[in-house]
Scaffold this motif. Structure first.
Motif, PDB file in Angstrom:
ATOM      1  N   ASP A   1      56.382 -22.807-147.504  1.00  0.00           N
ATOM      2  CA  ASP A   1      56.111 -21.400-147.149  1.00  0.00           C
ATOM      3  C   ASP A   1      55.501 -20.675-148.355  1.00  0.00           C
ATOM      4  N   ALA A   2      56.106 -20.889-149.549  1.00  0.00           N
ATOM      5  CA  ALA A   2      55.620 -20.206-150.756  1.00  0.00           C
ATOM      6  C   ALA A   2      54.180 -20.620-151.049  1.00  0.00           C
ATOM      7  N   TYR A   3      53.880 -21.908-150.834  1.00  0.00           N
ATOM      8  CA  TYR A   3      52.511 -22.395-151.056  1.00  0.00           C
ATOM      9  C   TYR A   3      51.525 -21.627-150.165  1.00  0.00           C
ATOM     10  N   TRP A   4      51.863 -21.527-148.876  1.00  0.00           N
ATOM     11  CA  TRP A   4      50.921 -20.873-147.957  1.00  0.00           C
ATOM     12  C   TRP A   4      50.880 -19.363-148.179  1.00  0.00           C
ATOM     13  N   GLY A   5      52.024 -18.785-148.542  1.00  0.00           N
ATOM     14  CA  GLY A   5      52.057 -17.346-148.853  1.00  0.00           C
ATOM     15  C   GLY A   5      51.184 -17.032-150.057  1.00  0.00           C
ATOM     16  N   MET A   6      51.234 -17.907-151.067  1.00  0.00           N
ATOM     17  CA  MET A   6      50.421 -17.713-152.272  1.00  0.00           C
ATOM     18  C   MET A   6      48.943 -17.948-151.961  1.00  0.00           C
ATOM     19  N   THR A   7      48.668 -18.953-151.129  1.00  0.00           N
ATOM     20  CA  THR A   7      47.279 -19.257-150.774  1.00  0.00           C
ATOM     21  C   THR A   7      46.649 -18.069-150.037  1.00  0.00           C
ATOM     22  N   LEU A   8      47.394 -17.509-149.101  1.00  0.00           N
ATOM     23  CA  LEU A   8      46.902 -16.338-148.363  1.00  0.00           C
ATOM     24  C   LEU A   8      46.665 -15.169-149.323  1.00  0.00           C
ATOM     25  N   GLY A   9      47.653 -14.932-150.201  1.00  0.00           N
ATOM     26  CA  GLY A   9      47.537 -13.823-151.145  1.00  0.00           C
ATOM     27  C   GLY A   9      46.392 -14.021-152.120  1.00  0.00           C
ATOM     28  N   SER A  10      46.195 -15.253-152.523  1.00  0.00           N
ATOM     29  CA  SER A  10      45.108 -15.577-153.443  1.00  0.00           C
ATOM     30  C   SER A  10      43.759 -15.226-152.803  1.00  0.00           C
ATOM     31  N   ALA A  11      43.618 -15.561-151.531  1.00  0.00           N
ATOM     32  CA  ALA A  11      42.372 -15.237-150.809  1.00  0.00           C
ATOM     33  C   ALA A  11      42.197 -13.723-150.731  1.00  0.00           C
ATOM     34  N   GLU A  12      43.290 -13.014-150.455  1.00  0.00           N
ATOM     35  CA  GLU A  12      43.200 -11.545-150.361  1.00  0.00           C
ATOM     36  C   GLU A  12      42.809 -10.942-151.701  1.00  0.00           C
TER      37      GLU A  12
ATOM     38  N   SER B   1      44.285 -24.932-155.810  1.00  0.00           N
ATOM     39  CA  SER B   1      43.381 -25.067-154.656  1.00  0.00           C
ATOM     40  C   SER B   1      42.442 -23.879-154.561  1.00  0.00           C
ATOM     41  N   SER B   2      42.935 -22.669-154.816  1.00  0.00           N
ATOM     42  CA  SER B   2      42.097 -21.482-154.593  1.00  0.00           C
ATOM     43  C   SER B   2      41.129 -21.240-155.749  1.00  0.00           C
ATOM     44  N   GLY B   3      41.519 -21.670-156.969  1.00  0.00           N
ATOM     45  CA  GLY B   3      40.669 -21.434-158.140  1.00  0.00           C
ATOM     46  C   GLY B   3      41.066 -20.199-158.928  1.00  0.00           C
ATOM     47  N   ALA B   4      42.150 -19.522-158.524  1.00  0.00           N
ATOM     48  CA  ALA B   4      42.564 -18.300-159.240  1.00  0.00           C
ATOM     49  C   ALA B   4      43.241 -18.656-160.556  1.00  0.00           C
ATOM     50  N   ARG B   5      43.333 -17.639-161.432  1.00  0.00           N
ATOM     51  CA  ARG B   5      44.115 -17.772-162.668  1.00  0.00           C
ATOM     52  C   ARG B   5      45.527 -17.279-162.409  1.00  0.00           C
ATOM     53  N   LEU B   6      46.485 -17.867-163.106  1.00  0.00           N
ATOM     54  CA  LEU B   6      47.881 -17.542-162.824  1.00  0.00           C
ATOM     55  C   LEU B   6      48.683 -17.424-164.107  1.00  0.00           C
ATOM     56  N   VAL B   7      49.413 -16.316-164.243  1.00  0.00           N
ATOM     57  CA  VAL B   7      50.468 -16.242-165.250  1.00  0.00           C
ATOM     58  C   VAL B   7      51.755 -16.401-164.451  1.00  0.00           C
TER      59      VAL B   7
END
Ligand SMILES: [Zn+2]
Length: 345
Positions: free
Chosen positions: A100-111, A136-142
């Motif tokens: 769930d956390a993976y998909w929640g983060m993926t959705l948020g990353s796209a937004e 997967s999305s290519g975003a940067r993360l702290v």
């Protein structure tokens, strides 16, 4: 090495001289910018060129977020922080799985990408899933793995050290810190231990602080001091500290935060939605504090579009002080730069 050239209508560099090129050219090699300037000044020819038009600028940095809460967006609307957390959020998040956390983060990353936000500082459990999602999305993360009273243990710290050793790469896309939820949840002794732990690894200590007037009442009456004074006197503000919210802080608290070089993540929309209050950012800026902007989790905001914070932060400070001269566009622009620097803390 093959380089790639992009031509845009406007390039806002955010470099030391605030250079703007219109139209502008940017050359990229191996994922790094190697040249930027006015159209016509570019040297090499025969480079693969893409005329993309529009505005090119560095990505925004969301300084405080719990992005997988995209999955519980809208829940508990109308509740104040404590009831919102204990009645609406934590019961739902307690049922969330790693997937769930993976998909929640993926959705948020796209937004966030859609809003021009390329980096976010996250406090959440399931840290591995969040890393996988941004890979997967290519975003940067702290990534500051969340620590709560209910999950704080030696094994959580061992897991954290292992996570840090595997993923901490500030030159790349992942920076690791630690995210103790709050002093009111963990208590002061646990915060002291976690702050020492963060300093031992020289990582970011990312905590909620003074978000509502009531949350620290018990600690404050026990110690006879403000929550900021308690943290300061117990050495919890030493090191690399990012404090989210700081709504209920006095002039003295702001001085203490400034003396310890604490960075503040200002989350005005979340503070408005939960009825928490208005952070005195103009006073923080006067005292030289680094103030970044955060959406907080999308469940206490309803969007991850950081441009809303850019607008609301200025408007809220002005109406709160009845002073239209506060928080000018250029000040907001400086903030954006500070956000970029905060990412490297
Ligand atoms: Zn938060």
């Amino acid at each position: 090495m093959q380089s790639q050239r992009y031509i845009a209508d406007i390039i806002v560099t955010c470099d030391a001289d605030d250079n703007v090129y219109a139209p502008g050219v940017i050359d990229i090699e191996e994922g790094k910018i190697i040249w930027v300037g006015n159209l016509g000044d570019e040297k090499e020819t025969g480079v693969q060129t893409d005329e993309i038009g529009g505005l090119l600028m560095p990505g925004l940095v969301n300084a405080h977020c719990h992005t997988p809460m995209t999955l519980v967006r809208g829940a508990g609307d109308g509740l104040p922080l404590e009831r919102w957390l204990t009645e609406a959020m934590w019961p739902r998040e307690g049922k969330m799985s790693e997937e769930d956390a993976y998909w929640g983060m993926t959705l948020g990353s796209a937004e966030m990408f859609r809003a021009g936000v390329t980096s976010s500082c996250e406090m959440y459990l399931f840290e591995e899933a969040l890393v996988e999602a941004v890979n997967s999305s290519g975003a940067r993360l702290v990534m500051t793995p969340g620590v709560f009273k209910s999950s704080y243990s030696e094994s959580r710290l061992r897991n954290f050290t292992d996570f840090y050793n595997r993923y901490h790469d500030p030159e790349g896309k992942i920076t690791v810190g630690i995210g103790p939820h709050s002093a009111y949840d963990l208590g002061i002794p646990a915060c002291v231990e976690l702050a020492e732990f963060a300093r031992s690894l020289d990582v970011l200590f990312h905590i909620h602080l003074a978000e509502t007037r009531e949350e620290s009442a018990e600690l404050e009456s026990q110690y006879g001091k403000s929550i900021v004074e308690i943290l300061s006197e117990n050495g919890i503000l030493e090191g690399r500290v990012l404090a989210a919210h700081c709504v209920w802080v006095s002039e003295n608290d702001i001085s203490l935060l400034s003396d310890s070089n604490v960075s503040v993540a200002h989350c005005p929309v979340s503070n408005m939605k939960l009825g928490s209050g208005i952070a005195p950012i103009e006073k923080m800026l006067e005292k030289g504090l680094t103030v970044g902007l955060g959406t907080d989790g999308p469940a206490s905001n309803d969007t991850l579009d950081l441009w809303e914070e850019v607008k609301v932060a200025a408007l809220l400070a002005r109406v709160n002080n009845l002073d239209a001269t506060l928080i000018t566009p250029s000040k907001l622009w400086e903030w954006r730069l500070e956000n970029l620097q905060m990412q490297l803390v």
